[in-house]
Design an enzyme around this catalytic site. Structure first.
Site, mmCIF file in Angstrom:
data_model
loop_
_atom_site.group_PDB
_atom_site.id
_atom_site.type_symbol
_atom_site.label_atom_id
_atom_site.label_comp_id
_atom_site.label_asym_id
_atom_site.label_seq_id
_atom_site.Cartn_x
_atom_site.Cartn_y
_atom_site.Cartn_z
ATOM 1 N N ILE A 100 5.761 4.792 -7.021
ATOM 2 C CA ILE A 100 4.637 5.655 -6.664
ATOM 3 C C ILE A 100 5.065 6.741 -5.685
ATOM 4 C CG2 ILE A 100 3.763 4.326 -4.684
ATOM 5 C CD1 ILE A 100 1.625 5.881 -7.486
ATOM 6 N N ASP A 136 -5.134 -4.225 -8.993
ATOM 7 C CA ASP A 136 -4.377 -3.099 -8.427
ATOM 8 C C ASP A 136 -4.709 -1.819 -9.196
ATOM 9 O OD1 ASP A 136 -2.049 -2.136 -6.602
ATOM 10 O OD2 ASP A 136 -1.514 -1.441 -8.607
ATOM 11 N N LYS A 189 -3.268 3.008 -1.912
ATOM 12 C CA LYS A 189 -4.284 2.027 -2.302
ATOM 13 C C LYS A 189 -3.597 0.778 -2.877
ATOM 14 C CE LYS A 189 -3.820 2.152 -6.817
ATOM 15 N NZ LYS A 189 -3.539 0.966 -7.632
ATOM 16 N N SER A 246 13.176 2.929 3.722
ATOM 17 C CA SER A 246 13.131 2.000 2.597
ATOM 18 C C SER A 246 14.396 1.156 2.612
ATOM 19 C CB SER A 246 13.031 2.772 1.275
ATOM 20 O OG SER A 246 13.154 1.905 0.168
ATOM 21 N N ARG A 247 14.242 -0.118 2.278
ATOM 22 C CA ARG A 247 15.416 -0.989 2.235
ATOM 23 C C ARG A 247 16.334 -0.655 1.068
ATOM 24 N NH1 ARG A 247 11.532 -5.026 3.750
ATOM 25 N NH2 ARG A 247 11.956 -5.855 5.837
#
Length: 308
Positions: free
Chosen positions: A14, A168, A90, A36-37
């Site tokens: 996303i 979701d 969201k 971010s990992r």
């Protein structure tokens, strides 16, 4: 503040597909860093965690949290404590009640907390709201069916508690519903189908209504193959209104009224810039409350195991 400097936290599908191009297309906001990992963006500072970003990163004004909902509360708390504005993908969290302390903290800090519902920014949603405002609504039917393997590949978090499963995507329909109807909506019945090897539903059928006893039926399914369905049909005293393609297209009695390309995320970022300019917040929890009520009221049945 001349330019809102944003860091994206969580750099999955996303973030890559929607947030990065939306930021590039929106005046008044610039992408400054990524946390971010597992992923980075060439040319931008990269950090493994939000804690590293806030401690060692460049100057930023805001974060966009694109991580799974189960971890967003702690990340939003850290960002607000550090004086940053916060955009929440969201759903805004894994539970309704965890948002209240964040709303209070944002107000105390004079910072923006923005719980985004991107489907409300689909091009036909506001025209539908206006069209319905002068008509008597008789019934509503939602069909929101997609193939989870196509739209959420490898996203194991969606099947964990707080990941919402089929809600979701289904919460997008509920976000549109709660925007376009003139009355608040509540759940009366729910039937949830859980794969025997998962902790979140793969399908759901809901009955909802309003104080005026409007009948609303919603069917969500993650097992759709072939054509995907993101449709809302509303029967009125002036004929049927249909929103399709997730709110990109609107017809009224088969007359095409709106048919435009997706522009949801640039709309979200324009709103974020506007809110951050004054330190105001925008946190509408109505769609998340409906999902929570569906879990509370839902009759559960177990279906065959799901294999990604």
């Amino acid at each position: 503040m001349s330019e809102l400097r944003v860091a994206i936290v969580g750099f999955g599908k996303i973030a890559r597909d929607q947030h990065v191009p939306a930021i590039a297309a929106t005046d008044g906001v610039t992408l400054t860093a990524v946390a971010s990992r597992n992923a980075s963006l060439p040319g931008l500072p990269h950090f493994g965690t939000i804690e590293e970003l806030l401690r060692d990163g460049p100057e930023i004004d805001a974060v966009a949290l694109c991580t799974p909902p189960q971890v967003r509360r702690a990340q939003a708390l850290a960002a607000l404590e550090a004086g940053k504005h916060v955009m929440l993908e969201k759903p805004p969290g894994a539970a309704v009640s965890e948002l209240d302390p964040l709303i209070a903290l944002a107000a105390a800090k004079g910072r923006t907390l923005f719980a985004t519902w991107h489907s409300r920014y689909a091009p036909a949603v506001e025209p539908a709201r206006q069209w319905l405002s002068s008509r008597h609504i008789r019934s509503v039917r939602i069909d929101w069916k997609e193939d989870v393997r196509v739209w959420h590949p490898g996203q194991g978090w969606i099947w964990e508690p707080g990941g919402l499963g089929v809600f979701d995507p289904g919460i997008n329909a509920l976000s549109i519903l709660t925007r376009i109807l003139p009355e608040p909506v509540f759940v009366t019945e729910a039937e949830l189908s859980f794969p025997s090897n998962r902790q979140a539903p793969i399908a759901a059928n809901l009955s909802l209504t309003t104080a005026g006893d409007l009948p609303i039926a919603a069917e969500f399914d993650f097992r759709q193959t072939g054509p995907q369905s993101w449709d809302i049909r509303i029967e009125t005293d002036a004929g049927q209104l249909k929103l399709s393609l997730g709110g990109a297209r609107m017809t009224a009695d088969d007359q095409l009224m709106v048919d435009e390309k997706e522009r949801e995320y640039p709309g979200l970022y324009r709103r974020f810039v506007e809110l951050a300019g004054t330190g105001a917040s925008d946190v509408d929890l109505a769609p998340l409350r409906l999902v929570a009520d569906a879990f509370l009221l839902g009759r559960r049945q177990f279906v065959e195991p799901f294999e990604d």
